[in-house]
Write a protein that holds these residues in place. Structure first.
Motif, PDB file in Angstrom:
ATOM      1  N   LEU A  56       0.330 -22.263 -52.431  1.00  0.00           N
ATOM      2  CA  LEU A  56       0.993 -23.516 -52.761  1.00  0.00           C
ATOM      3  C   LEU A  56       1.692 -24.071 -51.524  1.00  0.00           C
ATOM      4  N   ILE A  57       1.568 -25.382 -51.339  1.00  0.00           N
ATOM      5  CA  ILE A  57       2.254 -26.086 -50.261  1.00  0.00           C
ATOM      6  C   ILE A  57       3.045 -27.231 -50.881  1.00  0.00           C
ATOM      7  N   SER A  58       4.234 -27.458 -50.360  1.00  0.00           N
ATOM      8  CA  SER A  58       5.033 -28.583 -50.845  1.00  0.00           C
ATOM      9  C   SER A  58       5.828 -29.168 -49.692  1.00  0.00           C
ATOM     10  N   GLY A  76       3.177 -15.195 -58.427  1.00  0.00           N
ATOM     11  CA  GLY A  76       2.542 -14.315 -57.462  1.00  0.00           C
ATOM     12  C   GLY A  76       1.717 -15.031 -56.412  1.00  0.00           C
ATOM     13  N   LEU A  77       2.102 -16.268 -56.078  1.00  0.00           N
ATOM     14  CA  LEU A  77       1.368 -17.063 -55.080  1.00  0.00           C
ATOM     15  C   LEU A  77       2.246 -17.323 -53.866  1.00  0.00           C
ATOM     16  N   PRO A  78       1.699 -17.197 -52.648  1.00  0.00           N
ATOM     17  CA  PRO A  78       2.475 -17.535 -51.448  1.00  0.00           C
ATOM     18  C   PRO A  78       2.750 -19.034 -51.381  1.00  0.00           C
ATOM     19  N   VAL A  79       3.889 -19.382 -50.812  1.00  0.00           N
ATOM     20  CA  VAL A  79       4.342 -20.775 -50.770  1.00  0.00           C
ATOM     21  C   VAL A  79       4.819 -21.112 -49.359  1.00  0.00           C
ATOM     22  N   THR A  80       4.446 -22.319 -48.903  1.00  0.00           N
ATOM     23  CA  THR A  80       5.008 -22.884 -47.678  1.00  0.00           C
ATOM     24  C   THR A  80       5.626 -24.234 -48.023  1.00  0.00           C
ATOM     25  N   VAL A  81       6.871 -24.428 -47.615  1.00  0.00           N
ATOM     26  CA  VAL A  81       7.580 -25.672 -47.903  1.00  0.00           C
ATOM     27  C   VAL A  81       7.940 -26.354 -46.584  1.00  0.00           C
ATOM     28  N   ASN A 113       6.422 -34.553 -45.172  1.00  0.00           N
ATOM     29  CA  ASN A 113       5.338 -34.663 -46.136  1.00  0.00           C
ATOM     30  C   ASN A 113       4.004 -34.932 -45.448  1.00  0.00           C
ATOM     31  N   ALA A 114       4.018 -35.778 -44.429  1.00  0.00           N
ATOM     32  CA  ALA A 114       2.774 -36.098 -43.713  1.00  0.00           C
ATOM     33  C   ALA A 114       2.175 -34.844 -43.086  1.00  0.00           C
ATOM     34  N   LEU A 115       3.014 -33.999 -42.495  1.00  0.00           N
ATOM     35  CA  LEU A 115       2.510 -32.761 -41.905  1.00  0.00           C
ATOM     36  C   LEU A 115       2.000 -31.814 -42.987  1.00  0.00           C
ATOM     37  N   ALA A 116       2.728 -31.719 -44.086  1.00  0.00           N
ATOM     38  CA  ALA A 116       2.304 -30.830 -45.172  1.00  0.00           C
ATOM     39  C   ALA A 116       0.918 -31.198 -45.683  1.00  0.00           C
ATOM     40  N   GLN A 117       0.645 -32.488 -45.773  1.00  0.00           N
ATOM     41  CA  GLN A 117      -0.644 -32.948 -46.287  1.00  0.00           C
ATOM     42  C   GLN A 117      -1.811 -32.486 -45.413  1.00  0.00           C
ATOM     43  N   ALA A 125      -3.102 -25.608 -53.179  1.00  0.00           N
ATOM     44  CA  ALA A 125      -2.673 -26.748 -53.991  1.00  0.00           C
ATOM     45  C   ALA A 125      -1.418 -27.348 -53.393  1.00  0.00           C
ATOM     46  N   PHE A 126      -1.397 -28.664 -53.303  1.00  0.00           N
ATOM     47  CA  PHE A 126      -0.207 -29.360 -52.824  1.00  0.00           C
ATOM     48  C   PHE A 126       0.621 -29.797 -54.024  1.00  0.00           C
ATOM     49  N   VAL A 127       1.904 -29.470 -54.003  1.00  0.00           N
ATOM     50  CA  VAL A 127       2.823 -29.823 -55.091  1.00  0.00           C
ATOM     51  C   VAL A 127       3.774 -30.888 -54.570  1.00  0.00           C
TER      52      VAL A 127
END
Length: 306
Positions: A56-58, A76-81, A113-117, A125-127
């Motif tokens: 997951l990315i947000s 149980g999913l890795p996340v980058t914010v 947000n632009a970099l996350a995209q 998945a982008f949240v």
């Protein structure tokens, strides 16, 4: 099973006595990550996990990122914010505490947000923090709970940043046969993209966020939120940073709950800011949206600096 919890709706004796009205509070500050964001974010994260997302990315100014990090840990999913430079160190630490990776980029959420995209891949998945119908459906459960509790209110008061909570609450009112209930949408000056858009008659983008309420720091509200202006009885209000900060401090004294200025913006109306805004109503309900990105010490620093 939803990741959010059902939160209490309570009558505030302190605010009822102060205002001469029957004041109700929906205590979203009691969600595990500290804000209403978990309702929509949790629903979106579960949706993506069920469809095979491996990561997951947000992007976030704080609270949405904490909610995604919490959801990822539970699933149980890795996340980058991705957060902007304006996000407090406290907020960054809370995201990391949930086991997520934090990337700091840009002066505002838009840059982060632009970099996350650009980092989204086939198994990722982008949240989005506010502009997603999945989120709005999740936030609408707040009104489902009010309807089930048979809470008798004649207006809903809430804070507006990007507009996700606003869209969700209006969806919840509609699906529970409560479309006649007005929504009072409150922002702080310097983060008031909704109010300025209403005045201009079109969605405008703020040149910068100058309010301390950085959780309201979307320079432009989402299109869905602007559509609500034309489809629902929406009343836009703007308070000062000082109004929001003082409301947070008084709310802490009255209710033993610490919230951040993004939430204090709406609570400021309960403490007498813009008295005409509540004049037509007898039983206003305030969404205490919460926020985990500040401290009592920080509130006092802001109060004395402004």
């Amino acid at each position: 099973m939803p990741l959010h919890i059902e939160t209490p709706v309570v009558r505030s004796q302190a605010l009822s006595r102060l205002s001469g009205k029957e004041v109700w509070l929906k205590l979203e500050a009691l969600q595990p990550p500290g804000s209403f964001k978990l309702r929509g974010v949790g629903a979106a994260c579960e949706h993506h996990a069920q469809r095979g997302a491996r990561r997951l990315i947000s992007s976030s100014g704080g609270n949405a990122g904490i909610a995604v990090a919490y959801s990822g840990r539970m699933l149980g999913l890795p996340v980058t914010v991705y957060v902007p430079e304006s996000t407090t160190q406290h907020a960054r630490d809370l995201i990391k505490r949930e086991g997520a990776t934090v990337v700091v980029h840009g002066a505002s959420w838009q840059e982060a947000n632009a970099l996350a995209q650009t980092q989204v891949s086939a198994d990722t998945a982008f949240v989005h923090p506010f502009d997603d119908e999945l989120l709005w459906r999740g936030h609408a459960t707040l009104v489902d709970e009010l309807a089930a509790a048979a809470c008798n209110f004649d207006a809903i008061v809430l804070s507006v940043g990007g507009g996700g909570l606003l869209c969700g609450v209006v969806e919840g009112l509609r699906r529970n046969g409560l479309s006649h209930i007005p929504v009072i949408a409150v922002e702080t000056a310097g983060a008031d993209s909704l109010a300025q858009s209403v005045a201009a008659g079109s969605r405008i983008e703020l040149p910068a966020i100058t309010s301390v309420a950085t959780s309201l720091g979307a320079k432009q509200i989402c299109a869905g939120a602007f559509d609500v202006v034309h489809s629902h009885d929406l009343r836009s209000q703007v308070v000062t940073d000082q109004d929001a900060i003082l409301a947070c401090q008084r709310f802490l004294d009255d209710h033993r709950l610490l919230v951040e200025p993004a939430c204090g913006a709406s609570l400021a109306l309960a403490y007498g800011a813009l008295p005409d805004a509540l004049a037509p109503f007898k039983r206003p309900l305030f969404v205490v949206c919460g926020g985990a990105t500040t401290s009592a010490r920080q509130l006092e620093r802001w109060r004395t600096e402004r």
